[in-house]
Motif scaffolding. Structure first.
Motif, short mmCIF file in Angstrom:
data_model
loop_
_atom_site.label_atom_id
_atom_site.label_comp_id
_atom_site.label_asym_id
_atom_site.label_seq_id
_atom_site.Cartn_x
_atom_site.Cartn_y
_atom_site.Cartn_z
N ASP A 306 0.82 -1.22 0.00
CA ASP A 306 0.00 0.00 0.00
C ASP A 306 0.85 1.26 0.00
N GLU A 336 1.23 4.14 -12.16
CA GLU A 336 0.05 4.68 -11.48
C GLU A 336 0.47 5.47 -10.24
N ASP A 338 0.55 8.11 -7.30
CA ASP A 338 -0.52 8.75 -6.54
C ASP A 338 -0.61 10.22 -6.91
N SER A 382 -8.28 8.35 -9.40
CA SER A 382 -8.84 7.00 -9.31
C SER A 382 -8.14 6.22 -8.19
N ASN A 383 -6.88 6.53 -7.92
CA ASN A 383 -6.19 5.91 -6.77
C ASN A 383 -6.83 6.35 -5.47
N TYR A 384 -7.20 7.63 -5.39
CA TYR A 384 -7.80 8.15 -4.15
C TYR A 384 -9.11 7.44 -3.86
N LYS A 385 -9.88 7.22 -4.90
CA LYS A 385 -11.21 6.60 -4.71
C LYS A 385 -11.09 5.21 -4.08
N LYS A 386 -9.97 4.55 -4.36
CA LYS A 386 -9.79 3.18 -3.84
C LYS A 386 -9.77 3.15 -2.32
N HIS A 387 -9.51 4.31 -1.69
CA HIS A 387 -9.43 4.33 -0.22
C HIS A 387 -10.79 4.38 0.46
N SER A 390 -12.01 2.19 3.51
CA SER A 390 -10.90 1.58 4.27
C SER A 390 -10.66 2.36 5.57
N THR A 437 -13.87 11.31 -0.94
CA THR A 437 -12.62 11.96 -1.35
C THR A 437 -12.93 13.29 -2.03
#
Ligand code: 5AD
Ligand code: SF4
Length: 450
Positions: A306, A336, A338, A382-387, A390, A437
């Motif tokens: 991560d 990819e 951040d 799109s990386n931010y959305k993955k959080h 969590s 986000t």
């Protein structure tokens, strides 16, 4: 006692230097001013990395001089830092209202120089000489955070200068050759910071992976930099360690393995790549290939899946072809990132790249910048959305910049999280559920704080 206004341009090293100068001034009884036009002393700590940064500081100084001199003819005006170092007396010739020009190895002399000018003993000071041991001359910190409370995070300068001489870069000329502080000295500074409430340190240098190469050397297969991180890791009271900026060339397996062994080392890495094209990396004199860079990222993600990875990229370096630019675009898609700081190439005097033929037209540089910037933002968002959904641990730093009723902290992977909570959380490590986000901000669920 007189009041001093300091404005900082450029990188975290400059922020750190300004902070130390401010602490030295406060220790001598000066007060810090928020408004340059109400101050007795105005210092601009300058950056030379791109022309725009130099022009901003020159513009600011001429504006301040024209307004302030009519109100306070004895006000002291000074340039410090990289542009002061590279331009020296030329700055006073250009702006005769300027009294002080203080180079990158002379920050610790600022208080004395201000005193000399204020007392009328001298009219102007230009102090840009090299000074042996200057890497260890400033270690003071101003530990009151921007919000008035105590800071829980701090920068610690571990070395000065850079020997890499990338062909576009002015830093080796403004900051000089690499010089490293000793591990004991740095650990001592970190221990003092802990005693003042700091829980997270960011180790700073222009090329931290070269830390102590000559002074300390490799021991048991570990570079001097890894030895330093281990020593800081031993300090009770430090919960988190970060560093910036490393160079891919010096990013050895010992450093990757340190992420596996040392839990306080946060899973965030800012690794400047500059370009995704091997021919371009060669012209830039970077000393690694695209494949080597990808290998570092692959290994880091193996150790810490991560990990948050950010980078710096330059578009429009002389002779950049369509294929070379495409290689950078494809590298961004492959890694990819951040986030990536995308810079338009800026010609710096006396650097080898300034002499190269085929400087690109401004419009093409603008176009490539816009294209890459949009792609980097798309990938980052799109990386931010993955959080979302969590749970993330943040170190709470103080009130949110935008909304003082909320608090903000940073995750271990260096993302800002805003949440509803009071000042009692400052300095605490808190677990938050991520609920939504914004652009480069996460919002945490306050429900778990009851
Ligand atoms: N033009 C544009 N960007 C530059 N940088 C350094 N020199 C230049 C230049 N001449 C960028 C690099 C570096 C960051 C701090 O600034 O990407 O990593
Ligand atoms: Fe400049 Fe290259 Fe040194 Fe970084 S490594 S400071 S880009 S010369």
């Amino acid at each position: 006692m007189p009041s001093v206004f300091i404005k900082t341009y450029g990188c975290q090293m400059n922020e750190r230097d300004s902070d130390a100068v401010a602490a030295q001034l406060v220790a001598k009884g000066y007060s810090m001013a928020n408004d340059p036009l109400k101050a007795d002393v105005v210092l601009l700590n300058t950056c030379s990395v791109r022309d725009a940064a130099e022009q901003k500081a020159i513009g600011k100084m001429s504006h301040v001089a024209s307004k302030l001199r009519s109100r306070n003819k004895n006000a002291v005006l000074g340039f410090m830092g990289c542009m002061a170092q590279s331009r020296g007396k030329e700055l006073i010739d250009k702006l005769p209202d300027v009294d002080l020009v203080i180079g990158t190895q002379k920050f610790h002399r600022t208080v004395d120089h201000i005193g000399e000018v204020l007392s009328g003993r001298v009219n102007t000071v230009v102090d840009v000489e090299e000074e042996k041991g200057s890497e260890a001359t400033i270690r003071e910190h101003l530990l009151d955070g921007a919000s008035g409370g105590k800071s829980v995070t701090s920068f610690v300068s571990i070395m000065q200068g850079c020997n890499q001489f990338c062909t576009f870069c002015i830093v080796p000329y403004t900051r000089g050759r690499e010089r490293s502080r000793s591990i004991e000295d740095i650990v001592g500074e970190c221990e003092d910071l802990v005693n003042h409430g700091v829980r997270e340190v960011t180790l700073l240098g222009q090329i931290v992976t070269s830390y102590g190469r000559r002074e300390i050397g490799v021991k048991d297969g570990k570079s001097a930099f890894v030895q330093l991180i281990e020593a800081v890791h031993e300090i009770d009271g430090i919960d988190r360690i970060r560093f910036t900026s490393p160079h891919p060339k010096g990013y050895g397996d010992d450093l990757v393995q340190a992420y596996g062994r040392l839990p306080k080392l946060c899973e965030s890495a800012h690794i400047p790549v500059q370009s995704g094209s091997n021919t371009m990396l060669k012209r830039m004199h970077r000393g690694y290939t695209r494949e080597r860079f990808l290998d570092i990222i692959f290994k880091l993600r193996e150790v810490r899946p991560d990990i948050g990875i950010t980078t710096d990229i330059i578009v429009g370096f002389p002779g950049e072809t369509e294929e070379e630019f495409e290689a950078t675009m494809s590298l961004c898609r492959e890694v990819e990132f951040d986030n990536a700081f995308v810079f338009k190439y800026s010609t710096r005097r006396n650097t080898p790249a300034a002499e190269l033929e085929k400087q690109l037209p401004k419009e093409l540089i603008e176009e490539r910048h816009a294209t890459l910037f949009a792609e980097v933002n798309r990938i980052g968002a799109s990386n931010y959305k993955k959080h979302i959904g969590s749970k993330m641990q943040v170190l709470v730093e103080g009130p949110s910049r935008r909304n003082k009723d909320r608090m903000q902290g940073r995750t271990r992977c260096n993302r800002i999280v805003v949440f509803d909570g009071g000042d009692r959380f400052r300095g605490q490590l808190v677990d938050l559920n991520i609920i939504r986000t914004g652009l480069f901000t996460l919002y945490g669920d306050p429900a778990i704080l009851t």
